[in-house]
Structures are given as C-alpha cells and as structure tokens.
Design a protein around this motif. Sequence first.
Motif, short mmCIF file in Angstrom:
data_model
loop_
_atom_site.label_atom_id
_atom_site.label_comp_id
_atom_site.label_asym_id
_atom_site.label_seq_id
_atom_site.Cartn_x
_atom_site.Cartn_y
_atom_site.Cartn_z
N THR A 19 0.78 -1.27 -0.08
CA THR A 19 0.13 -0.13 0.04
C THR A 19 1.17 1.24 0.03
OG1 THR A 19 -1.35 -1.15 1.48
CG2 THR A 19 -1.99 1.03 1.19
N SER A 20 1.81 1.28 0.86
CA SER A 20 2.81 2.38 0.97
C SER A 20 3.75 2.55 -0.42
CB SER A 20 3.91 2.31 1.98
OG SER A 20 5.11 1.85 1.70
N GLU A 21 3.89 1.42 -1.13
CA GLU A 21 4.45 1.42 -2.57
C GLU A 21 3.49 2.19 -3.61
OE1 GLU A 21 5.22 -2.38 -4.16
OE2 GLU A 21 6.46 -1.32 -5.93
N VAL A 22 2.35 1.75 -3.49
CA VAL A 22 1.23 2.32 -4.41
C VAL A 22 1.25 3.82 -3.97
CG1 VAL A 22 -1.25 2.46 -4.83
CG2 VAL A 22 0.01 0.38 -4.46
N GLY A 23 1.23 4.26 -2.88
CA GLY A 23 1.26 5.47 -2.47
C GLY A 23 2.37 6.50 -3.03
N GLN A 24 3.41 5.83 -2.81
CA GLN A 24 4.82 6.44 -3.37
C GLN A 24 4.38 6.67 -5.02
OE1 GLN A 24 8.12 4.36 -2.18
NE2 GLN A 24 7.99 4.88 -0.08
N LYS A 25 4.20 5.64 -5.27
CA LYS A 25 3.95 5.65 -6.91
C LYS A 25 3.02 6.70 -7.54
CE LYS A 25 6.71 2.56 -8.62
NZ LYS A 25 7.26 1.81 -7.72
N VAL A 26 1.94 6.67 -6.69
CA VAL A 26 0.91 7.77 -6.88
C VAL A 26 1.59 9.20 -6.67
CG1 VAL A 26 -1.56 8.69 -6.29
CG2 VAL A 26 -1.20 6.41 -6.52
N HIS A 27 1.93 9.60 -5.57
CA HIS A 27 3.10 10.51 -5.20
C HIS A 27 3.65 10.87 -6.74
CE1 HIS A 27 4.35 13.98 -3.24
NE2 HIS A 27 5.61 13.66 -3.24
N LEU A 28 4.56 10.02 -6.87
CA LEU A 28 5.64 10.11 -8.01
C LEU A 28 4.82 10.58 -9.09
CD1 LEU A 28 8.84 10.42 -8.11
CD2 LEU A 28 8.24 7.93 -9.50
N LEU A 29 3.92 9.73 -9.69
CA LEU A 29 3.02 10.09 -10.83
C LEU A 29 2.49 11.53 -10.80
CD1 LEU A 29 2.31 8.16 -13.20
CD2 LEU A 29 0.29 8.07 -12.28
N GLU A 30 2.05 11.92 -9.65
CA GLU A 30 1.59 13.48 -9.53
C GLU A 30 2.67 14.24 -9.96
OE1 GLU A 30 -0.13 13.78 -5.80
OE2 GLU A 30 -1.75 12.64 -6.25
N ILE A 31 3.74 13.94 -9.49
CA ILE A 31 5.05 15.06 -9.80
C ILE A 31 5.35 14.97 -11.14
CG2 ILE A 31 7.49 15.33 -9.40
CD1 ILE A 31 6.89 13.75 -6.67
N VAL A 32 5.29 13.74 -11.79
CA VAL A 32 5.60 13.65 -13.36
C VAL A 32 4.48 14.34 -14.09
CG1 VAL A 32 5.97 12.00 -14.98
CG2 VAL A 32 7.07 11.52 -12.78
N ASN A 33 3.41 14.12 -13.40
CA ASN A 33 2.21 14.78 -14.26
C ASN A 33 2.60 16.44 -14.10
OD1 ASN A 33 0.00 14.35 -15.68
ND2 ASN A 33 -1.32 15.02 -13.86
N ASP A 34 2.72 16.80 -13.04
CA ASP A 34 3.14 18.49 -12.99
C ASP A 34 4.08 18.81 -13.84
OD1 ASP A 34 1.04 18.72 -11.19
OD2 ASP A 34 2.42 18.80 -9.32
N TYR A 35 4.91 18.23 -13.86
CA TYR A 35 6.35 18.53 -14.49
C TYR A 35 5.76 18.42 -16.02
CZ TYR A 35 11.00 17.75 -16.47
OH TYR A 35 12.16 17.88 -17.41
N LEU A 36 5.05 17.33 -16.58
CA LEU A 36 4.56 17.07 -17.70
C LEU A 36 3.72 18.40 -18.38
CD1 LEU A 36 4.82 15.53 -20.47
CD2 LEU A 36 2.60 14.22 -19.67
N LEU A 37 2.97 18.66 -17.38
CA LEU A 37 1.73 19.74 -17.92
C LEU A 37 2.63 20.89 -17.81
CD1 LEU A 37 -1.00 19.34 -15.29
CD2 LEU A 37 -1.27 18.92 -17.81
N GLU A 38 3.65 21.44 -17.12
CA GLU A 38 4.50 22.60 -17.32
C GLU A 38 5.36 22.53 -18.44
OE1 GLU A 38 4.09 24.96 -15.32
OE2 GLU A 38 3.00 24.12 -13.80
N ILE A 39 5.94 21.42 -18.71
CA ILE A 39 6.71 21.23 -19.82
C ILE A 39 5.87 21.67 -21.24
CG2 ILE A 39 8.08 19.80 -21.43
CD1 ILE A 39 9.47 20.75 -18.93
#
Lengths: 533, 133
Positions: free
Chosen positions: A69-89
């Motif tokens: 569960t915590s792994e999934v949480g981390q992954k979700v968090h990372l995906l959010e970051i990547v998403n933010d980053y992608l949106l900005e780019i």
Amino acid sequence: MQATASAPPESAQPPRSATGRYQSIETVELAQKALSSRKPFTLRLQFLIGCLIVLLFGTGVTIMLIMTTSEVGQKVHLLEIVNDYLLEIQQARRFEKNYFLYGTNLPNALENVLRAHSVLEREAESLRQTLGAAAYERVLPDINRYEDLLQRLIALKSQNLNDAQTIAEKKQIEQDLRTHGQHMLTFAETLMVKERSLLNAAIARSRGLHISGLMGLLLIIMVNSYVLGHRILGSIHRFETYAARIASGDYTPVMPARRHRDEFTNLAMAINKMLLQLESREAVLMQSHKMRAVGTLTAGVAHELNNPLNNISLTAHMMLEDYVGMDDVERRQMIEDIINETKRSKNIISNLLDFARESSAQLEPLDLAALLQDTIKLASNQVKLSKIKLEFQAAGNLPRIHADSQQLRQVFLNLILNAIDASPKGSRIQVMILPADEPNYVAVKVIDFGSGVPAHILASIFDPFFTTKGKGKGTGLGLSVSQGIVAKHGGQIRVASEEGKGSTFTVTLPITTIPAAITQQPRLQLDTRPAHD
Amino acid sequence: MSGKITVLLLDDEAIVGRRLKPALEKIGCTVEVFEDPRRALARLAEQTFHIVVTDIRMDDIDGLQVLEQVKKTSPATRVIMITGYAMMALAREAMELGAFDFIAKPFTPDDLRAVVARAAESLGLAVTSSTSE
Ligand SMILES: Nc1ncnc2c1ncn2[C@@H]1O[C@H](COP(=O)(O)OP(=O)(O)O)[C@@H](O)[C@H]1O
Ligand SMILES: [Mg+2]
C-alpha cells in the motif's frame, strides 16, 4: 443333581478374571493404564496451534499489505509530480509554439519551464530515488539549457536588433530551443508512461496480495477447523457407540482407539470409572433380584419338602409302633426308606441353596443342556404347583459355551418363572436348545402358550421396574437383570409374542470352544499398543 | 356295628401307602392302596368305599378331581384330603366340594387314624382300638 460342567480348580485359571467380556477391576485398571499411557495431544493444544498459525500468517499478510500500500502511495505521489512536470513542459512548449507562430508568449514559456524546473528540484529526492540518479542528472542539463536559451532569446528580442548576426544567432537559438524542448517533452512523456505502468503493476500486485492473503487465511482456517472438527466428531461418534453398548448392559471398559491422549481420553477414563460403579450396583440389583426368585422358589421347595418329611415321619412312627413284632428285613427296609427320604430332602434344598449362594462372577466352560436341566429342576416345584407340563429338548452335539453358570441359571429361571406366571393351569412350556441362526451362537428358547405380551408394552418389558404383576408379586427386574447378564456374555435376549397366544423368549449366546478365543476379540485387546482408528 | 370299614388310599408317594396300609388295618379297616390316580378312579367306579383318603396334589389328576368323581358316584363316601403345607386355599375348596376333612403333610399315623375314626363314626361305623398292644 449338580451341574455336570466341570470347573477346573481355582488355581488353574489365574488370568481368567481378565478374559472374556467380563468386567472386573483388573480390566478397568488395564484400560485406564492403556488410556493414560498415550502421548498427550489435547484438543486445546491443537486449537491453540491452529490459532497461532492463523495469527502468524495473518500478521505476515498484513505486513506485506502495508508495504504494498505504501508503495502504491509513493507511486501515486511520483506520478503526480511527473504529471505536474509534464503539464508545465507541455505548457511551455505551447507558448514556444506561439512564439514561433506569433512571436509572443516567450516569458510565459520561461515561467512554465521555471516552474517545471522547480518541480524537479523540489522533488529531487524522490525522483532520484525512483528514476535513479543518472536519469535525473540527464534531465537537468536539458532543462537548464532550455531555460538558458529562452532567456537569451528574450534578451535578444528586447534588444530589438535586426542585424544579420543577431538574426543568425536567433535562428540558432530557436533551433536549439526546439531540439531541447523536444527532448524535454519526450523525457517527460516517457517518464509518465513508465511511471503509470509501474503504478499499475504495483496496484495489481497489491490486489493480488489482498486476494491471495485472504484466500490463504480462509484455507488455513478451513483446514484447521476440518481437522479439529473431524477429531471431535469422530470421538463423539465413538462415545455414542459406547453409550449404546453400555445401555445394552455390556460393561466392557473403553479402550484407547487413538494414538494420542486428549480431553476425550479423560472422558473415557471417567466412563470406565462409572462402569465399575454401574457394575457393582448391578451386582447388588442382580443379587436382590435373585433373592426374590429364591423367595418364590422357597414356597415350592417347602411344599415339596413335605413329601419326604411326611414319608420319614410316617415310617419312623410306624417303626416305633411295630418295632417289637418286626423282622430284620422289615426294619432294614424302613431304615433304608428313612435314609433315602433324607437324601431326597437334601437334594430338594441343596439345589436352591446352591442357586441362592452369593458367588463371585466366574466364567467357565459350561454344558448348556446340563445347566438348563438344573434350572428346570430348580423351578420344578413351581411348575408342578401350577400344573404345567414343562418339556425340554436339546439338539445333540452342542458345543460348550463359556459363561458364568450362576448368572445364566438366573436368566433361565427368570424366563421360566415368567412363563409359568403367564401360563394358565394345565398348559405347556417348552424349553429348547438349538443352534442359533447366526453361526457360532446357540439359542435357548423358552416358549409358553399363555397370556402373551400386549403389543403396546412389548417395548417396555425389558425396562427395569416394569411389571404388570401385582404389588408384591412382580419386581420388574427379572428381564432387565437377565438382559444385563446376557449382554455381558456377548449374547442377546429377543422376544416374540402374541397377545392371548403366548410368547417365545430367545436367548442367544456365543459359542467358545477354547477360552482363549474370547481374548482374541479385538475389542478386548489389553495391550498398550496404539490401536488404529 | 362291626362290619369292615373299606378304605381306598391314594397317594403318588409309594411310602405313604406302604406305611399307612398296616396302620389303618390295625384299626379294623380294609385298605386298598393306589399310587396312580387313574387306576384309583377305575377302581372307584367298580366299587364304593366307605372312606377315600387322597393326596390333593398329584401330577396327572389331582385330588379335587378324585373328590368330585367320588361325590358324584357315591355321595355317602367320606373323602379325606391330604394337603401340603400352605395350601389352605385348596383345602378350603375341597371342603366346599364336600370333603370330610383334610390333613396336612407331614402328619403321623395317629393323626390320620383319628380323622378316619371320626369319618367312620359319622357313617355309623366304629373303628377298633389300635394302640392297645
Ligand atoms: N412369558 C411372558 N408372557 C407374558 N408376559 C411376560 C412374559 N415374560 C415377561 N412378561 C411381561 O414382562 C414384564 C416384566 O417381566 P420381569 O422383568 O421378569 O418382571 P416381573 O416378572 O417381576 O414382572 C412382566 O410383568 C410381564 O408383563
Ligand atoms: Mg419375572
């Protein structure tokens, strides 16, 4: 006449008491020892072990679930970051496109890129961890360069120079901008795809773990309950059969049936103790009922005794009267009469006294025909008083049985006395011995043509204290005691009766040619080897 | 009156007849002894006796049947029943059926002789004294 069955001297049969379907203190002690010598493995222990296994497994599954569960949480968090980053780019590139189309929005592009950069920096730690430092380091130069290019382009644009050098530089910058922008976008997009698939994999793993953990837990609980339940139900079933057996009067102690000792072993031991009690109580009952029978017989005996007594009295009186005138032959004849009549008196009472004697239960090889003749003799006065014809038939060549003669006599006497009670004056009673329908059994039938047993009470006549005879006449113990005795000998009493026509009581008893045959019965194995269920 | 008193004695115990025959003869009776009730009944059909002494309990035919038979063929005959101990019910039944008296085993020859004497007396006969010698 005494029983012709030859009883070997006491000393010749030391193990006898422990053999046979006979209960004695020794057999119970042996049974108790065998029971308590089993290795303990209680139900309680099995239950605790089961619980422990469930607990351990449950804990393991829980820990793993927390981790995934915590792994999934981390992954979700990372995906959010990547998403933010992608949106900005993406935004930055859109502005970049606007710049190329309309020459506007350059500062906006820079703004977005700076924001993307700050996302990268803010999340440097987690990105480094998940992407690996190398990949992270590879993104930075691109974004730095892009920023740098944008700034230079903005600077050039603000100078508003239109010289060839500036234009060439601008062209160069614009080209680089495109390339690096493309790099950045590709990187962000691949990152996005990669992270998303990683997240999906983590979610799938977590789901799998949920399902398999739950299933595993269920399976363990099921297996454990099954094993435990099987053990308990099996034992309960076994005790059910013991109870039925004991109810039928067979007091053979309960022997170990399993390899382990548990709560049911304690129950078995308690039952064995109870059997001893029952046994001694039954012995009292048996004796008291026997004394009742003796009481009944006594009236007949007293009556019968009058005949020889009368003969003696008359002879003695006449001898006294005529003593002087008599010759020796006459005197001798009269004295012989007196002697014979005295013997006859003795025989009349000795049979009854022999029967009344309290005796310890003892198994011995018996000639059933002789025993029955003996019993019939015992009841003969009663038979005569009731003017009944008692016919006795024995099939030839019947093997001996192994039994307690006193107790069997009591059984047959009860049946004969019951038959007499049920028969009208002048009717007939048949007693016969014949091979039983089952192999290795003999049957003794006592048949009367008397009142019969009404169908509605047929089921009750073997119950203790059930009697239809008046107060002081019947005890209701005869058939119950008899059934107990016969069951103990491994036999059965059955009744067939029709109201008004008569009754047939059939006693079947097992034939034993050698006493050892009894000890070979599996149920009576007294060794402490574990028997197999 | 000193005609011989005729007595039929029936008991399936042989010794009873063997001892009582001389005992009764001593008081002037003519005694016929039977062990088998059938033979006794046959004899009773042939001849009437003054007195019949019968055991009440025998295997085939019991004393009561003999009593009834005798009362039917010769009501004057005195029937004395020999009963066992504790057979009062039977004895009472016998008295109702017309027995003269009953005597319970074990008894002495004198006991019976006394009853026989009373029976003879009731018939107007007399026994001779036996205990003189
Ligand atoms: N041969 C038989 N014919 C008819 N009824 C019988 C016979 N034997 C037993 N019974 C019935 O079974 C009952 C129980 O018998 P038993 O246990 O011997 O006790 P008891 O003889 O003291 O009454 C009797 O009271 C009688 O009703
Ligand atoms: Mg009975």
